[in-house]
Structures are given as structure tokens and as C-alpha cells.
Design an enzyme around this catalytic site. Structure first.
Site, PDB file in Angstrom:
ATOM      1  N   GLY A 283      40.749-114.536 -32.656  1.00 42.00           N
ATOM      2  CA  GLY A 283      40.997-113.159 -31.648  1.00 42.00           C
ATOM      3  C   GLY A 283      39.911-112.240 -32.255  1.00 42.00           C
TER       4      GLY A 283
ATOM      5  N   LYS B 188      56.132-121.596 -30.490  1.00 36.78           N
ATOM      6  CA  LYS B 188      54.965-121.572 -29.390  1.00 36.78           C
ATOM      7  C   LYS B 188      54.874-122.982 -28.786  1.00 36.78           C
ATOM      8  CE  LYS B 188      52.173-117.934 -31.806  1.00 36.78           C
ATOM      9  NZ  LYS B 188      51.105-118.246 -32.584  1.00 36.78           N
TER      10      LYS B 188
ATOM     11  N   ASN C  75      54.638-125.697 -32.093  1.00 34.42           N
ATOM     12  CA  ASN C  75      54.072-124.972 -33.112  1.00 34.42           C
ATOM     13  C   ASN C  75      55.349-123.935 -33.571  1.00 34.42           C
ATOM     14  OD1 ASN C  75      53.223-123.079 -35.133  1.00 34.42           O
ATOM     15  ND2 ASN C  75      51.438-122.463 -34.078  1.00 34.42           N
TER      16      ASN C  75
ATOM     17  N   HIS D 104      43.763-123.533 -41.551  1.00 32.48           N
ATOM     18  CA  HIS D 104      43.242-123.402 -40.141  1.00 32.48           C
ATOM     19  C   HIS D 104      42.211-124.550 -39.944  1.00 32.48           C
ATOM     20  CE1 HIS D 104      43.090-118.559 -40.648  1.00 32.48           C
ATOM     21  NE2 HIS D 104      44.129-119.154 -39.862  1.00 32.48           N
TER      22      HIS D 104
ATOM     23  N   ARG E 292      52.479-129.007 -34.773  1.00 34.08           N
ATOM     24  CA  ARG E 292      51.704-128.356 -35.867  1.00 34.08           C
ATOM     25  C   ARG E 292      52.302-128.213 -37.054  1.00 34.08           C
ATOM     26  NH1 ARG E 292      50.142-122.350 -36.892  1.00 34.08           N
ATOM     27  NH2 ARG E 292      48.750-122.531 -38.467  1.00 34.08           N
TER      28      ARG E 292
ATOM     29  N   ARG F 113      46.955-109.399 -45.273  1.00 34.80           N
ATOM     30  CA  ARG F 113      46.934-110.208 -46.555  1.00 34.80           C
ATOM     31  C   ARG F 113      45.674-109.527 -47.224  1.00 34.80           C
ATOM     32  NH1 ARG F 113      47.305-115.999 -44.043  1.00 34.80           N
ATOM     33  NH2 ARG F 113      49.042-115.859 -42.683  1.00 34.80           N
TER      34      ARG F 113
ATOM     35  N   GLU G 237      43.261-124.818 -30.648  1.00 43.62           N
ATOM     36  CA  GLU G 237      44.383-125.598 -31.327  1.00 43.62           C
ATOM     37  C   GLU G 237      45.293-126.671 -30.727  1.00 43.62           C
ATOM     38  OE1 GLU G 237      44.739-121.830 -33.821  1.00 43.62           O
ATOM     39  OE2 GLU G 237      44.966-123.087 -35.726  1.00 43.62           O
TER      40      GLU G 237
ATOM     41  N   GLY H  94      41.601-114.436 -37.160  1.00 47.44           N
ATOM     42  CA  GLY H  94      42.769-114.085 -36.479  1.00 47.44           C
ATOM     43  C   GLY H  94      43.509-113.066 -37.206  1.00 47.44           C
TER      44      GLY H  94
HETATM   45  P1  ADP Z   1      46.664-115.041 -34.656  1.00 44.05           P
HETATM   46  O1  ADP Z   1      46.004-115.388 -35.811  1.00 44.05           O
HETATM   47  O2  ADP Z   1      48.055-114.435 -34.463  1.00 44.05           O
HETATM   48  O3  ADP Z   1      46.583-116.462 -33.631  1.00 44.05           O
HETATM   49  P2  ADP Z   1      44.477-113.961 -33.008  1.00 44.05           P
HETATM   50  O4  ADP Z   1      43.387-115.211 -33.108  1.00 44.05           O
HETATM   51  O5  ADP Z   1      45.135-113.693 -31.438  1.00 44.05           O
HETATM   52  O6  ADP Z   1      45.586-113.980 -34.119  1.00 44.05           O
HETATM   53  O7  ADP Z   1      43.809-112.681 -33.293  1.00 44.05           O
HETATM   54  C1  ADP Z   1      44.205-111.380 -33.338  1.00 44.05           C
HETATM   55  C2  ADP Z   1      43.436-110.244 -33.738  1.00 44.05           C
HETATM   56  O8  ADP Z   1      42.278-110.389 -32.793  1.00 44.05           O
HETATM   57  C3  ADP Z   1      43.944-108.855 -33.780  1.00 44.05           C
HETATM   58  O9  ADP Z   1      43.534-108.328 -35.080  1.00 44.05           O
HETATM   59  C4  ADP Z   1      43.331-108.431 -32.552  1.00 44.05           C
HETATM   60  O10 ADP Z   1      43.108-106.975 -32.563  1.00 44.05           O
HETATM   61  C5  ADP Z   1      41.828-108.841 -32.419  1.00 44.05           C
HETATM   62  N1  ADP Z   1      41.335-108.602 -31.179  1.00 44.05           N
HETATM   63  C6  ADP Z   1      41.626-109.399 -30.023  1.00 44.05           C
HETATM   64  N2  ADP Z   1      40.838-108.825 -28.991  1.00 44.05           N
HETATM   65  C7  ADP Z   1      40.090-108.002 -29.593  1.00 44.05           C
HETATM   66  C8  ADP Z   1      38.963-107.032 -29.108  1.00 44.05           C
HETATM   67  N3  ADP Z   1      38.651-107.010 -27.981  1.00 44.05           N
HETATM   68  N4  ADP Z   1      38.350-106.362 -30.038  1.00 44.05           N
HETATM   69  C9  ADP Z   1      38.569-106.531 -31.085  1.00 44.05           C
HETATM   70  N5  ADP Z   1      39.640-107.061 -31.933  1.00 44.05           N
HETATM   71  C10 ADP Z   1      40.393-108.207 -31.047  1.00 44.05           C
END
Ligand code: ADP
Length: 394
Positions: A327, A17, A10, A176, A87, A237, A381, A206
Site C-alpha cells: 500500500g 479474506k 487467507n 512476505h 495462505r 511494529r 499475493e 504495507g
Molecule cells: P496490509 O499490509 O494490511 O495489506 P496495505 O498493503 O494495504 O496493508 O498498506 C496499507 C498502508 O498503505 C497504510 O499505511 C496506508 O496508509 C498506505 N497507503 C495507502 N494508500 C496510500 C496513499 N495514497 N498514500 C500514502 N499511503 C497510502
């Protein structure tokens, strides 16, 4: 399934990545990140057998980073790498599914670059570097947009003059797709339903966030549009705004197109509302200690998410379940509970204990007994890209 090693790549403009995996197994044999490429601080981080490693590679570009990676990948794959899955963010209307990389598909990815000027050229850098280093190896492009090519025209067209669509490709594409496809298939498997005969709402939350309506394995609507700015409030955003904001800020503050665009993509969302952070975990902590901006950011995020899910429900014949992933979706019991509090008309209610339990990789059903399914499912993914790559190699 016989053992097959697929490298998933990616590429961003200054990062790569990567993950090496055999789709027959759940773990990654090797995974990591090359970052700050093209700068004196370029560095490669990787994990293998539970151990973390780093290597400084001053001024390495994408090809230099992949050259450093190659011997490590081959060693981790015992010399048997079967293919590479890339990707690619934007496949325009050309790609409705993953595609073997050859001169025709490369030309089509290049011609889509105006729709994704930041992402597709970066993805191409990775593809070209990998082709240079592994000319004999089959390589496959997997597109974020492809899953949404099944949207009906009434969902993908903007109410704009037709010529903009016909001659300039101005329409909703959605992103996505790899994640929405993966989690909706997992949801059907986990629920004992047929993916080809079930209907889902999915929220990928995320740094970028989007919702999707999936009917019988096909995307029927999604919240992102021509670009990933449309739809939900996200980390930095804005999501949906009144498009007249461009003219308003130009007339009242003298802002240029670029200034407004930058503000909407990088200074808005959770960061803009809270004045504190784009990171949901930090905002939850700040809100618990009384930070009003953090509290407001979370409230707006959840309300907007609920509104989007309610809108997506227009595309479903029935609701077999709502899926949270990404996340925030996988970890934030608070966001899930605040969002569902706005969706009582869909009869969605949570079991508070189950909701609190589904964090840090713990997946499962979190709905209250007698109410529609709500599932927390970890997205993967990389695995979906490896499966798509494998399907084309076979
Ligand atoms: P990306 O889109 O960069 O792959 P991720 O899917 O890793 O991002 O998501 C990142 C988001 O998930 C951030 O806002 C992070 O704070 C949130 N996050 C991760 N762990 C937790 C948690 N335990 N509680 C609340 N939010 C979380």
C-alpha cells in the site's frame, strides 16, 4: 491457459479474506472479507461484478463463514471450482515451496505453530473448515516463509549459541515471500530480463514492511527474521531495537515480558513515533499541516528503509532494479522520494514526474534517465497463490 477457478483463502484468528480467480484473467470473479468471526457481530462482505454486498451472520465461526461463502463461490465459478489455495504464514524449514494439503503437510504445519503462535493456528482453522466443506477438492498451502528458504546460512543464522538453532529452530525465516517473489518476477517481465538471470531489491511496504534481495529468482536476504518484528519500522511494529530493551524496561519500569512484547508489536512504529496513527496516508496529511510527530515518523520510516536496502545490496552481484510494492510502496511518492534521497551511493535517482504519476494502481518505471531502474509494481499475493495452487493441481 484453459479456464480454472481457484479460491484463495487467507485466514486470521477472527477473519477470512478470500478471492475467487482464474489465473488466466486479471480480475477477481469474487472477493471479500468475513470479519469479527466468533462474535455476535460476525459479518461477511463481498464484491462481485462491481457490486458490494454484506450479510450479518451472528456468532458464525470460520466454518460457518465458509459455509455461507460456498454457494456464492460455486455460483460465481459456474459450478466449476478446481482448487483452494491457503495462505499459511510459517512453513519453518519444512516447506521450501507450496505443498498439497494432506495429513503429512497438515502435521508439519501444526508442528510449526510454536514459531507463529498467532498465525499458524488461525491458518489451520481455515484449512480444516475448508477440508470439512470441500473434502473432494484439491487444496494447497502457500507459505510466506518458503521463498526465503534459499537464504545462505550466513544470512539466516543469528550470532547466538548454535544449540538454539539446532534444537529450537531459532534462525531468521523472513516473511512476505509470496509478494517479493511475485513482484520480482513481474519486474523481470516488465524489463525484458530473464527472472533466472537478474538481481533485484524489493521493498514491500504495507502495515507490515520488509525488504528482500532477490538473485536469479531466489531470495538471498530479507529484513524480517524469526518473527515479522525484525527489520524496518512498520505501522505499529518497532522493527529492529536493541534486545537489551527487554531487561532495561523490566528493571526501570517493572514491565513484564508480555508488556514489552505488546508495546513492540502494537504501540510502536509509525503509530508510536507519531503518537497519531499507523496509517501512512493520514501521517502524510498531518505532516503537511505541520504535525511534528507525523513528520518524524515519516523521516524515521524512510531512513530505516534506505538503510535496510543498502544492507540488502550486499547480497547482490549487480542491481537490475529496486521495486516498491504494498500500500505505501504503490502509493506514496513522498516515501519513495525521501527513501531514495538516502541512497545516492547506489546511484538511485527518481524522475519526479514519473514518481508522482505512479499512485493508485498505476505501475511503472520511475528512475531518472541514465540511473538504475526503480519500479512501482502492484503486488498480487492472491494471484501468486492461485498460480502456485494451479501448478500443483497440474
Ligand atoms: P496490509 O499490509 O494490511 O495489506 P496495505 O498493503 O494495504 O496493508 O498498506 C496499507 C498502508 O498503505 C497504510 O499505511 C496506508 O496508509 C498506505 N497507503 C495507502 N494508500 C496510500 C496513499 N495514497 N498514500 C500514502 N499511503 C497510502
Amino acid at each position: 491457459m484453459t479456464s480454472r477457478n481457484i479460491l484463495v483463502i487467507n485466514c486470521g484468528s477472527s477473519s477470512i479474506k478470500f478471492a475467487l480467480l482464474d489465473p488466466a484473467h486479471s480480475h477477481f470473479a469474487l472477493s471479500g472479507l468475513a470479519e469479527r468471526l466468533g462474535s455476535p457481530d460476525a459479518v461477511l462482505h463481498w464484491q462481485q461484478d462491481g457490486q458490494k454486498h454484506s450479510l450479518n451472520m451472528p456468532s458464525a465461526d470460520h466454518r460457518g463463514a465458509l459455509a455461507q461463502l460456498l454457494p456464492r463461490v460455486e455460483q460465481a465459478a459456474n459450478g466449476r471450482l478446481h482448487g483452494i489455495g491457503h495462505r499459511v504464514v510459517h512453513g519453518g524449514e519444512h516447506f521450501t515451496q507450496a505443498s498439497r494439503i494432506d495429513s503429512a503437510s497438515l502435521a508439519a504445519i501444526r508442528s510449526t505453530a510454536p514459531l507463529a503462535p498467532l498465525h499458524n493456528p488461525a491458518n489451520l482453522l481455515g484449512i480444516e473448515a475448508a477440508l470439512g466443506l470441500f473434502p473432494e477438492l484439491p487444496q494447497v498451502a502457500v507459505f510466506d516463509t518458503a521463498f526465503h528458504q534459499s537464504l545462505p546460512e550466513h544470512a539466516y543464522r543469528y550470532a547466538l549459541p548454535e544449540v538454539l538453532y539446532r534444537e529450537h529452530g531459532v534462525r531468521r525465516y523472513g516473511f512476505h515471500g509470496t509478494s517479493h517473489r511475485y513482484v520480482s518476477q513481474r519486474a523481470a517481465e516488465l524489463s525484458g530480463l530473464d527472472p533466472a538471470n537478474s538481481s533485484w531489491l524489493s521493498a514491500h511496504l504495507g502495515n507490515g514492511c520488509s525488504t528482500c534481495a532477490i538473485v536469479n529468482g531466489q531470495s538471498r536476504d530479507t529484513s524480517m527474521g524469526l518473527t515479522p518484528l525484525e527489520g524496518l519500522a512498520m505501522g505499529t511494529r518497532s522493527g529492529d531495537i536493541d534486545p537489551n530493551l527487554f531487561g532495561h524496561l523490566s528493571r526501570t519500569l517493572g514491565w513484564s515480558l508480555e508488556q514489552t512484547e505488546h508495546m513492540l508489536n502494537h504501540d510502536s512504529g509509525l503509530l508510536g513515533l507519531s503518537g497519531l496513527s499507523n496509517d501512512m496516508r493520514s501521517l502524510e496529511q498531518a505532516s503537511a499541516s505541520g504535525h511534528p510527530g507525523a513528520t518524524l515518523a515519516i523521516e524515521v520510516f524512510c531512513y530505516r528503509l534506505a538503510k535496510s536496502l543498502a544492507a540488502m545490496s550486499c547480497a547482490l552481484p549487480q542491481l537490475d532494479g529496486l521495486i516498491f510494492t504494498g500500500g505505501i510502496g504503490e502509493n506514496s511518492a513522498l516515501v519513495r522520494s525521501k527513501t531514495l534521497a538516502h541512497l545516492r551511493l547506489l546511484n538511485l535517482y527518481l524522475d519526479d514526474n514519473a514518481n508522482a504519476r505512479c499512485v493508485r494502481g498505476e505501475s511503472g518505471a520511475i528512475q531518472r534517465a541514465g540511473h538504475p531502474r526503480v519500479l512501482v509494481i502492484a503486488t498480487n499475493e492472491e494471484r501468486q497463490i492461485a498460480l502456485d495452487t494451479l501448478a500443483l493441481l497440474n
